[in-house]
Design an enzyme around this catalytic site. Structure first.
Site, PDB file in Angstrom:
ATOM      1  N   SER B 124      -5.795 -44.214  76.543  1.00  0.00           N
ATOM      2  CA  SER B 124      -5.913 -44.232  77.998  1.00  0.00           C
ATOM      3  C   SER B 124      -7.367 -44.037  78.406  1.00  0.00           C
ATOM      4  O   SER B 124      -8.143 -43.408  77.675  1.00  0.00           O
ATOM      5  CB  SER B 124      -5.071 -43.073  78.553  1.00  0.00           C
ATOM      6  OG  SER B 124      -5.438 -42.747  79.865  1.00  0.00           O
ATOM      7  N   TYR B 148      -4.111 -34.152  78.368  1.00  0.00           N
ATOM      8  CA  TYR B 148      -3.628 -35.481  77.970  1.00  0.00           C
ATOM      9  C   TYR B 148      -4.771 -36.338  77.423  1.00  0.00           C
ATOM     10  O   TYR B 148      -4.669 -36.926  76.346  1.00  0.00           O
ATOM     11  CB  TYR B 148      -2.989 -36.162  79.186  1.00  0.00           C
ATOM     12  CG  TYR B 148      -2.578 -37.596  78.987  1.00  0.00           C
ATOM     13  CD1 TYR B 148      -1.393 -37.911  78.353  1.00  0.00           C
ATOM     14  CD2 TYR B 148      -3.372 -38.642  79.464  1.00  0.00           C
ATOM     15  CE1 TYR B 148      -1.009 -39.231  78.179  1.00  0.00           C
ATOM     16  CE2 TYR B 148      -2.998 -39.961  79.295  1.00  0.00           C
ATOM     17  CZ  TYR B 148      -1.817 -40.252  78.656  1.00  0.00           C
ATOM     18  OH  TYR B 148      -1.435 -41.563  78.487  1.00  0.00           O
ATOM     19  N   LYS B 152      -5.287 -37.765  73.616  1.00  0.00           N
ATOM     20  CA  LYS B 152      -5.475 -39.188  73.328  1.00  0.00           C
ATOM     21  C   LYS B 152      -6.793 -39.406  72.565  1.00  0.00           C
ATOM     22  O   LYS B 152      -6.851 -40.210  71.629  1.00  0.00           O
ATOM     23  CB  LYS B 152      -5.462 -40.010  74.616  1.00  0.00           C
ATOM     24  CG  LYS B 152      -4.065 -40.160  75.228  1.00  0.00           C
ATOM     25  CD  LYS B 152      -3.146 -40.966  74.322  1.00  0.00           C
ATOM     26  CE  LYS B 152      -1.783 -41.249  74.938  1.00  0.00           C
ATOM     27  NZ  LYS B 152      -0.865 -41.895  73.960  1.00  0.00           N
TER      28      LYS B 152
END
Lengths: 326, 326
Positions: B124, B148, B152
């Site tokens: 992402s 998050y 990632k």
């Protein structure tokens, strides 16, 4: 204050402890106790004004980190690592010590709840992977070409996230190649950068396996200790969330290293360097960073040498009592 | 060929499976079987020319990854993730699913020995954290501002290291914000980018919580599926060790989105957008990337839309059967 040093038996840890023993304080606070953890027992410094506790343990075993932080040390210096060559040779061991070890420590702190120490995490320029720009700036991406570099880059990411979430107050410092490394020549591919200075100053021949044009990034052991002291005591409110910092250093070629040695120690000492090209080491070194624009760290108050002559003088002062073999 | 899709019940996974069901093949190879793993059961596509096996399991439980790869699928698409908001709200769950889940998978493949599948890891643009340059290039550093994004970024590092070591053949793809997202409005902070197009085209009012000047980075669900197909079938010898790629997309402001909607659907549709400023969402969005120079991915053959009108047309074709409410 109580300081926990993980990997405290290594060269940088030992020198850091010696410096604290000398001054008795860190950032105007009296050092009451040092816990030096390592897989081998760390030795207490000669004149030791604080309680010195050497703990032999394996940080990569679950539960060890909890035990080490149970007394809530004010400062944690994380130096423990499997070095680059070993992490490449033993994949599982590298991830276990360098990644899981750091994560267990961070998790232990998080789970302790409300305890928020300063955590200094030593990283490496191995987080960068070729091809590079000639000078790597502070916003260059981390694409390591070793498992060691990968583990350090992950440690930096965790350090930043745990700090952002308020679990501790982390500072990540990417050390340059430490030069002149004291002690016997070792088999690290980077060893020759130190060997060609240290051995000739001791009257011993040293082998130079690469070309004189090879450029690299250096700082003295004294600077490395200075980085730790500054990272441990600085006001972190100025850092923001980007807490992994490339430390300042001095970039020069092997030819410039030798020229500095000639100026300080004379032709007789330089004559002890023997050129024995080694294509394997040459190949390894070709993938290493040559130079950095470490602006952020400098702005935040980190300092290193500004010439290779200075680096040699530090070695002669700190390791040779001011003398060398002419 | 046998394809394992982790997180196969989500929007992108479902659309990828539908595309494979439509063509029956991937990269000129017949698809014999798809295993779609998720925490809820994935549904088989309507006309299904291959064996479809829906597996409900939790990848973050040790041993699950081993079971999933036991039959040695030729291709693994890793879409499974706890989304940004949830990973921020539940620290442990985010690390467990997004970090440990990926690592268990990678470890299971490594330990199986000799089995070397293609692994497509969806990442992402959340790996980047403000402040940014106006256009983020391929060498910009990853300093995530969410757990998050951290998870990632760590997944990308692991993917690159495991690929470099030869354990599998990984490709990491950083998806733009997928727009127009089908389905009901959701509570994601990015939801409005899709809501202000999808809802008015359905004859329903939509709320715009930010200013018209907000710029963002978009690609359609069709492009997202195209990224997966290309990552799954491309010749990876051209990638080198830097296997985490920012996918192409289209950068535009909300005003430009609305202008594109006006051109395609007319003033009556645009009139269904209601401006209700929300300082909270405005604040979140201010920290997001606005634009990228995704040169490497483009050079490696990844393609996305080159206008927002195209993105709207794809939505009308793929989701609305070519019609909308005037």
């Amino acid at each position: 204050m109580h300081i926990l040093i993980l990997g405290g038996a290594g060269m940088v840890g030992r020198k850091f402890i010696e410096r604290l023993a000398h001054s008795g304080e860190l950032g105007a606070k009296t050092v009451d106790k040092i816990t030096a953890q390592d897989v081998v027992a760390a030795h207490a410094p000669a004149a030791c004004p604080f309680i010195f506790d050497a703990v032999v343990s394996d940080l990569s075993i679950e539960g060890e980190a909890e035990a080490l932080i149970a007394s809530k040390p004010d400062l944690i210096i994380h130096l423990a690592a499997v070095v680059s060559g070993e992490a490449e040779a033993d994949f599982e061991k590298g991830y276990r010590i360098n990644l899981d070890g750091a994560r267990y420590l961070f998790e232990a702190i998080r789970k302790s709840g409300g305890y928020k120490p300063r955590v200094v995490f030593t990283s490496s320029v191995a987080v960068f992977g070729a091809p590079f720009h000639d000078r790597i700036d502070d916003e260059f991406f981390t694409t390591p070409l070793t498992s060691y570099g990968t583990q350090k880059a992950i440690g930096e990411l965790l350090l930043c996230d745990y700090s952002r979430r308020g679990f501790f107050d982390g500072v990540g410092i990417r050390l340059p190649t430490i030069c002149v490394r004291p002690g016997a020549p070792n088999k690290a591919a980077s060893g020759f950068f130190s060997n060609i200075i240290r051995e000739p100053l001791n009257g011993i021949e040293a082998v130079l396996p690469v070309s004189d044009e090879v450029r690299h990034w250096h700082a003295s052991p004294r600077s490395a200790v200075g980085f730790l002291v500054h990272a441990a005591t600085m006001d972190t409110s100025a850092i923001g969330p980007r807490r992994a910092l490339t430390m300042p250093g001095f970039s020069c070629t092997v030819a410039e290293q030798i020229e500095a040695l000639r100026k300080i120690a004379g032709e007789g000492v330089v004559a002890r360097i023997r050129r024995v090209p080694d294509p394997v080491i040459d190949g390894i070194v070709a993938g290493w960073p040559r130079n950095f624009d470490a602006r952020r760290a400098a702005a935040l108050g980190f300092r290193a040498e500004s010439s290779f002559e200075e680096i040699i003088r530090v070695h002669i002062e700190d390791e040779l009592g001011g003398n060398f073999v002419k």
